[in-house]
Design a protein around this motif. Sequence first.
Motif, short mmCIF file in Angstrom:
data_model
loop_
_atom_site.label_atom_id
_atom_site.label_comp_id
_atom_site.label_asym_id
_atom_site.label_seq_id
_atom_site.Cartn_x
_atom_site.Cartn_y
_atom_site.Cartn_z
N ALA A 315 -17.33 37.06 49.88
CA ALA A 315 -16.73 37.48 51.15
C ALA A 315 -16.08 38.85 51.08
O ALA A 315 -15.83 39.48 52.11
N LEU A 316 -15.78 39.33 49.87
CA LEU A 316 -15.12 40.63 49.70
C LEU A 316 -16.10 41.76 49.41
O LEU A 316 -15.68 42.91 49.24
N VAL A 317 -17.39 41.46 49.34
CA VAL A 317 -18.41 42.46 48.99
C VAL A 317 -19.07 43.01 50.25
O VAL A 317 -19.52 42.25 51.11
N SER A 318 -19.13 44.33 50.35
CA SER A 318 -19.75 44.98 51.52
C SER A 318 -21.27 45.03 51.41
O SER A 318 -21.98 45.07 52.41
N GLY A 319 -21.76 45.06 50.17
CA GLY A 319 -23.20 45.11 49.96
C GLY A 319 -23.53 45.00 48.49
O GLY A 319 -22.78 45.49 47.64
N TRP A 320 -24.65 44.34 48.20
CA TRP A 320 -25.15 44.20 46.83
C TRP A 320 -26.33 45.16 46.72
O TRP A 320 -27.36 44.97 47.38
N VAL A 321 -26.19 46.18 45.90
CA VAL A 321 -27.23 47.20 45.79
C VAL A 321 -28.06 46.90 44.55
O VAL A 321 -27.65 47.14 43.42
N LEU A 322 -29.25 46.36 44.78
CA LEU A 322 -30.15 45.97 43.71
C LEU A 322 -31.32 46.95 43.64
O LEU A 322 -31.47 47.81 44.52
N ASP A 323 -32.13 46.80 42.63
CA ASP A 323 -33.33 47.64 42.53
C ASP A 323 -34.32 47.32 43.64
O ASP A 323 -35.21 48.13 43.93
N THR A 324 -34.17 46.18 44.28
CA THR A 324 -35.04 45.79 45.39
C THR A 324 -34.52 46.28 46.73
O THR A 324 -35.16 46.08 47.76
N GLY A 325 -33.33 46.88 46.74
CA GLY A 325 -32.76 47.39 47.98
C GLY A 325 -31.35 46.88 48.19
O GLY A 325 -30.78 46.19 47.34
N VAL A 326 -30.77 47.22 49.32
CA VAL A 326 -29.41 46.82 49.65
C VAL A 326 -29.44 45.47 50.36
O VAL A 326 -30.15 45.29 51.35
#
Length: 341
Positions: A315-326
């Motif tokens: 709930a505190l994360v704005s976005g997970w930036v992975l190698d597959t995209g945001v």
Amino acid sequence: MQTLQTTSLRVSQDQLFILDQQALPQKKIWLPADNVDALVEHIHALRVRGAPLIGLSASLLLALLAERGAGREELALALARLRASRPTAVNLMNNLDRMKRALAQADFVPALIAEAERLVAEDKQLCERIADAGSALVTPGSRILTHCNTGGLATAGVGTALGVIARAHQQGNIANVWVDETRPLLQGGRLTAWELGELGIPYQLITDSMAASLMANGQVDAVWVGADRIAANGDVANKIGTYSLAVLATFHGIPFYVAAPHTTLDRHCPHGDAIPIEQRAASEVTGVAGSFGAVQWAPHDAQVYNPAFDVTPAALVSGWVLDTGVVSPQAVAEGIFAPGH
């Protein structure tokens, strides 16, 4: 096995060497890690660290042991010992699962060598994709705060969160990087500051407790961190102190991004409470040690609580930036990280 060189790993003449990250930044020392005992000890001492790099070093050692003539049973035992060396960093488990499948092949020696080399090449590519995806989120003139170390010292490539920062700097979008010193082992002060200096990126080193006042004064535009494990519900295990930053960023309305390869995602771990948290030696808190020596400031009989990681709720994360995209919070809430997706 072919000669290989990254920021922190070197394979030369069938030997594995690691850059001693406890000696940095004062000294640049390459240490042999050509047997399981040596590598496990290096991992425990954090001479080699960073979730991706730990997995890669273990994979390369297994390949080298196979090339030297180790049998299937000996390699299986080595794999099990390496797997147990760091319980939180899931990249280690994911990499060794692939090495285990290679070990099961009839011609396991070339299979292990090819798989280890493939993992290194893939990690470099993953870092590039993370940097591309993440840098698109960095606005011109950004003042970014980061925690621990997530650059080339922790990966085979340009890094995760620090890779994003480096790419954004190349694009002219970084005004300043606030570097948490990252207690108790000072990976930010020793390693991230060194990497940023080498890259020519403007930064200022701060103690961990200064982040709140910087945010309150409007001096932070975004927080970027890495991850050692991401649970299926999006909870993130990372270096102790990450959760505090996420709470502070949420309170002050500042974006909080997690940059990590897909190998850090553990779809079989339902939530953060199920992530094992490594407890480390009391001496890391009662004093400090490095290339300069050691000093103790606490009473010799002081009782210490020293978890290496904490868990940041999704709930505190704005976005997970992975190698597959945001990946957006909405996508995570809809179960994109869950098994079957």
